[in-house]
Scaffold this motif. Structure first.
Motif, PDB file in Angstrom:
ATOM      1  N   HIS A 114      -7.262   8.774   7.530  1.00 21.00           N
ATOM      2  CA  HIS A 114      -6.219   9.660   6.802  1.00 21.00           C
ATOM      3  C   HIS A 114      -7.029  10.835   6.538  1.00 21.00           C
ATOM      4  O   HIS A 114      -8.225  10.761   5.691  1.00 21.00           O
TER       5      HIS A 114
ATOM      6  N   ALA B  24      -2.637   9.860  -7.914  1.00 19.42           N
ATOM      7  CA  ALA B  24      -2.293  10.026  -6.329  1.00 19.42           C
ATOM      8  C   ALA B  24      -3.616   9.035  -5.719  1.00 19.42           C
ATOM      9  O   ALA B  24      -4.744   8.888  -6.102  1.00 19.42           O
TER      10      ALA B  24
ATOM     11  N   ASP C 225      -9.702   2.003   1.371  1.00 21.82           N
ATOM     12  CA  ASP C 225      -8.482   2.788   1.225  1.00 21.82           C
ATOM     13  C   ASP C 225      -7.169   1.956   1.222  1.00 21.82           C
ATOM     14  O   ASP C 225      -6.853   1.098   2.262  1.00 21.82           O
TER      15      ASP C 225
ATOM     16  N   LYS D 110       3.184   3.486  -3.136  1.00 20.27           N
ATOM     17  CA  LYS D 110       3.610   2.810  -1.765  1.00 20.27           C
ATOM     18  C   LYS D 110       3.778   1.347  -1.838  1.00 20.27           C
ATOM     19  O   LYS D 110       4.990   0.772  -1.701  1.00 20.27           O
TER      20      LYS D 110
ATOM     21  N   ASN E 291      -9.359  11.022   3.403  1.00 20.85           N
ATOM     22  CA  ASN E 291     -10.516  10.527   3.163  1.00 20.85           C
ATOM     23  C   ASN E 291     -11.695  11.648   3.393  1.00 20.85           C
ATOM     24  O   ASN E 291     -12.515  11.739   2.436  1.00 20.85           O
TER      25      ASN E 291
ATOM     26  N   THR F  78      -9.753   1.785   6.011  1.00 20.58           N
ATOM     27  CA  THR F  78      -8.370   1.538   5.661  1.00 20.58           C
ATOM     28  C   THR F  78      -8.047   0.036   6.304  1.00 20.58           C
ATOM     29  O   THR F  78      -8.603  -0.056   7.436  1.00 20.58           O
TER      30      THR F  78
ATOM     31  N   SER G  42      -5.079  10.157  -3.154  1.00 23.37           N
ATOM     32  CA  SER G  42      -6.290  11.076  -2.773  1.00 23.37           C
ATOM     33  C   SER G  42      -6.969  11.039  -4.106  1.00 23.37           C
ATOM     34  O   SER G  42      -8.344  11.465  -4.011  1.00 23.37           O
TER      35      SER G  42
ATOM     36  N   THR H 256      -4.913   2.660  10.190  1.00 21.36           N
ATOM     37  CA  THR H 256      -3.774   3.631  10.301  1.00 21.36           C
ATOM     38  C   THR H 256      -3.109   3.525  11.716  1.00 21.36           C
ATOM     39  O   THR H 256      -1.940   4.103  11.897  1.00 21.36           O
TER      40      THR H 256
ATOM     41  N   ALA I 218      -4.108   2.334   0.694  1.00 24.01           N
ATOM     42  CA  ALA I 218      -2.634   2.781   1.041  1.00 24.01           C
ATOM     43  C   ALA I 218      -2.021   1.916   1.742  1.00 24.01           C
ATOM     44  O   ALA I 218      -0.828   1.787   1.748  1.00 24.01           O
TER      45      ALA I 218
HETATM   46  C1  PLP Z   1      -1.037   8.128   1.609  1.00 22.12           C
HETATM   47  C2  PLP Z   1      -2.298   7.781   2.071  1.00 22.12           C
HETATM   48  C3  PLP Z   1      -3.473   8.283   1.284  1.00 22.12           C
HETATM   49  C4  PLP Z   1      -3.365   9.280   0.276  1.00 22.12           C
HETATM   50  O1  PLP Z   1      -2.573   8.921  -0.946  1.00 22.12           O
HETATM   51  P1  PLP Z   1      -1.779   9.819  -1.779  1.00 22.12           P
HETATM   52  O2  PLP Z   1      -1.126   8.972  -2.865  1.00 22.12           O
HETATM   53  O3  PLP Z   1      -0.663  10.590  -0.684  1.00 22.12           O
HETATM   54  O4  PLP Z   1      -2.748  10.949  -2.097  1.00 22.12           O
HETATM   55  C5  PLP Z   1      -4.840   7.911   1.971  1.00 22.12           C
HETATM   56  N1  PLP Z   1      -5.094   7.263   2.688  1.00 22.12           N
HETATM   57  C6  PLP Z   1      -3.917   6.645   3.504  1.00 22.12           C
HETATM   58  C7  PLP Z   1      -4.240   5.818   4.846  1.00 22.12           C
HETATM   59  C8  PLP Z   1      -2.506   7.053   3.014  1.00 22.12           C
HETATM   60  O5  PLP Z   1      -1.512   6.376   3.833  1.00 22.12           O
END
Ligand code: PLP
Length: 486
Positions: free
Chosen positions: A166, A133, A239, A266, A169, A210, A135, A214, A241
């Motif tokens: 997020h 994941a 990060d 993602k 973090n 990130t 995370s 976000t 994501a």
């Molecule tokens: C989704 C997300 C995470 C965590 O990822 P998971 O795969 O859901 O554990 C961390 N940071 C951001 C900005 C996210 O959108």
């Protein structure tokens, strides 16, 4: 299992569908008092009824294959069926993790190649595919960060996170034993450089950042931020994501980031939702390579190997076996299907779709970070809350009545009544137009019939739930269907 199809026996009169054969177990093993006197009262249904039941249940399920799913931060893109076709090939689907290396050369090649794709896309030097994941990738990379500092005889105690970060973090940093300190964002949504400067000291292990962040804006000063951190020997964590917005266009490694995670579920279109399964590989720069988890995939003249020995500084394993192999495979299929030209097209499409949707909505809601965004944007229902007593949650619930999954609400925390929308590049203009029309209509309802929004959803199988009660007094028992109305 008996060779007779039990369900069809319903039609043979006088016999229960589930009459079980008498168990031939000696009295000594199973005392008479504990034995059943009669067959269990299992529900009896015909195959057709069963098929209808599960088909209806599956149709009630909201998923990307049935509905637009603009859940911000989560990048709910379409999962191309070719991914599934390849993952279903028996040579992949029937693998067992205890098979010997010489019988899984193809799978190891997939892992080896995926690492190279991720390294090229990110500008990182070494990859570990183990975390399952994003995370878990965060936590793994923070262990790596800690090992790096410890090797230098240092024990910095703090991890910095922007206030837009997020929730995983700060959670990962705390789980890794760090103190978490929050860095402010400025009014444009960027990391506030003055605030960051004031917090930097040799006691900082890293900043988790990130990008785009976000709130949907690109952190332009990332190179300067990296230099500020490196001056106190802190690391810059990326990060990943939101990599979907820049994939193939810009590389975290080139921006000065030292370590990162990817969310294959993602950016690279592998299925997610319901808590998993996912894949959160990490990437690091050369100086962090020695600390990566084991085992590692290596290649020499005799083929591919999973090597566990010979990495004395490794943080060890973070996962049984090798991660979620099926998802790693799907991610590679996606990358190879799109190629070096297709991936940047994805990023451009994601940014274009988000900006198009923002343009259609910005006159109905407050848009605190302006009228341009990267791959997602944050609206605020503050005005509706103030003037009509209608909250972001009410908007989210009302969207369900029209067959849309809600955007993310109440995140990021720095935007009151946040509605965070991420359309992804896989949605057509028609879908975006239809969604915008519905959301604009709901904004009108908020003014004209606010009570309707507060009661929504009214067209769904389940109405508005008492979420507080559901959390405190969960009722997890199966109950039979209620009798039909008289
Ligand atoms: C989704 C997300 C995470 C965590 O990822 P998971 O795969 O859901 O554990 C961390 N940071 C951001 C900005 C996210 O959108």
């Amino acid at each position: 299992m008996s060779s007779e199809p039990l369900i069809f026996e319903l039609s043979s009169p006088g016999r229960r569908a589930f009459d079980l054969p008498a168990l031939d177990v000696p009295e000594a093993t199973l005392p008479g008092a504990l034995r059943r006197g009669r067959a269990p009262e299992l529900p009896e249904v015909s195959q057709l009824d069963l098929v209808r039941h599960f088909t209806h249940l599956s149709q009630r399920n909201m998923g990307i294959d049935t509905n637009f799913y603009p859940l911000g931060s989560c990048t709910m893109k379409y999962n191309p069926k070719v991914n599934e076709d390849v993952a279903a090939l028996p040579g992949f689907a029937n693998l067992h993790p205890y098979q010997s290396g010489d019988t899984v050369q193809g799978a190891l090649e997939v892992m080896f190649e995926l690492e190279r794709w991720l390294a090229e896309i990110s500008g990182m030097d070494a990859i570990s595919l183990q975390p399952t994941a994003g995370s878990q990738g965060e936590l793994t990379a923070l262990f790596v960060c800690r090992a790096y500092h410890e090797k230098k005889g240092r024990r910095p105690r703090k991890v910095l996170v922007p206030d837009s970060s997020h929730g995983t973090n700060p959670a990962s940093a705390a789980l890794c034993g760090y103190e978490v300190e929050t860095v402010k964002s400025d009014d444009k949504g960027h990391v506030d450089l003055e605030d960051l400067k004031a917090r930097l000291s040799p006691d900082v292990a890293c900043l988790m950042m990130t990008n785009p962040n976000t709130v949907g804006v690109f952190e332009k000063d990332v190179r300067a931020i990296a230099a500020m951190l490196h001056a106190v020997d802190a690391q810059l964590y990326y990060d990943g994501a939101n990599l979907n917005a820049i994939c193939g266009l810009a590389r975290p490694g080139d921006m000065g980031c030292d370590m990162m995670h990817f969310n294959l579920h993602k950016t690279f279109s592998t299925p997610h939702g319901g808590g998993g399964p996912g894949a959160g590989p990490i990437g690091v720069k050369e100086h962090l390579r020695p600390f990566l988890p084991v085992p590692r995939v290596e290649k020499d003249a005799s083929g591919y190997h999973l090597k566990e020995e010979g990495f004395p500084e490794s943080i060890g394993r973070v996962r049984c076996f090798y991660g979620n192999f099926g998802l790693l495979l799907r991610g590679l299929v996606y990358m190879r299907a799109l190629g070096g030209d297709g991936l940047p097209e994805v990023a451009r499409g994601a940014v274009l779709n988000a900006n198009y949707l923002l343009a259609l909505l910005k006159d109905r809601f407050e848009a605190p970070y302006g009228d341009r965004c990267m791959h997602e944007f944050v609206l605020s229902a503050s005005r509706q809350k103030r003037e009509n007593g209608v909250s972001a949650l009410d908007f989210a619930k009302r969207l369900l009545d029209f067959g849309y999954h809600a955007p993310t609400v109440y995140f990021p925390l720095i935007v009151p009544e946040a509605l965070m929308v991420e359309p992804t590049e896989t949605e057509s203009k028609e879908t975006l137009d239809a969604f915008a029309e519905v959301l604009r209509g709901i904004a009108r309802e908020a003014v004209e019939t606010p009570e309707l929004l507060r009661q929504a959803p009214v067209n769904t199988v389940v109405g508005r739930l008492d979420e507080g009660k559901a959390a405190r007094q969960p009722n997890l028992r199966w109950t039979p269907c209620p009798p039909p109305p008289a």
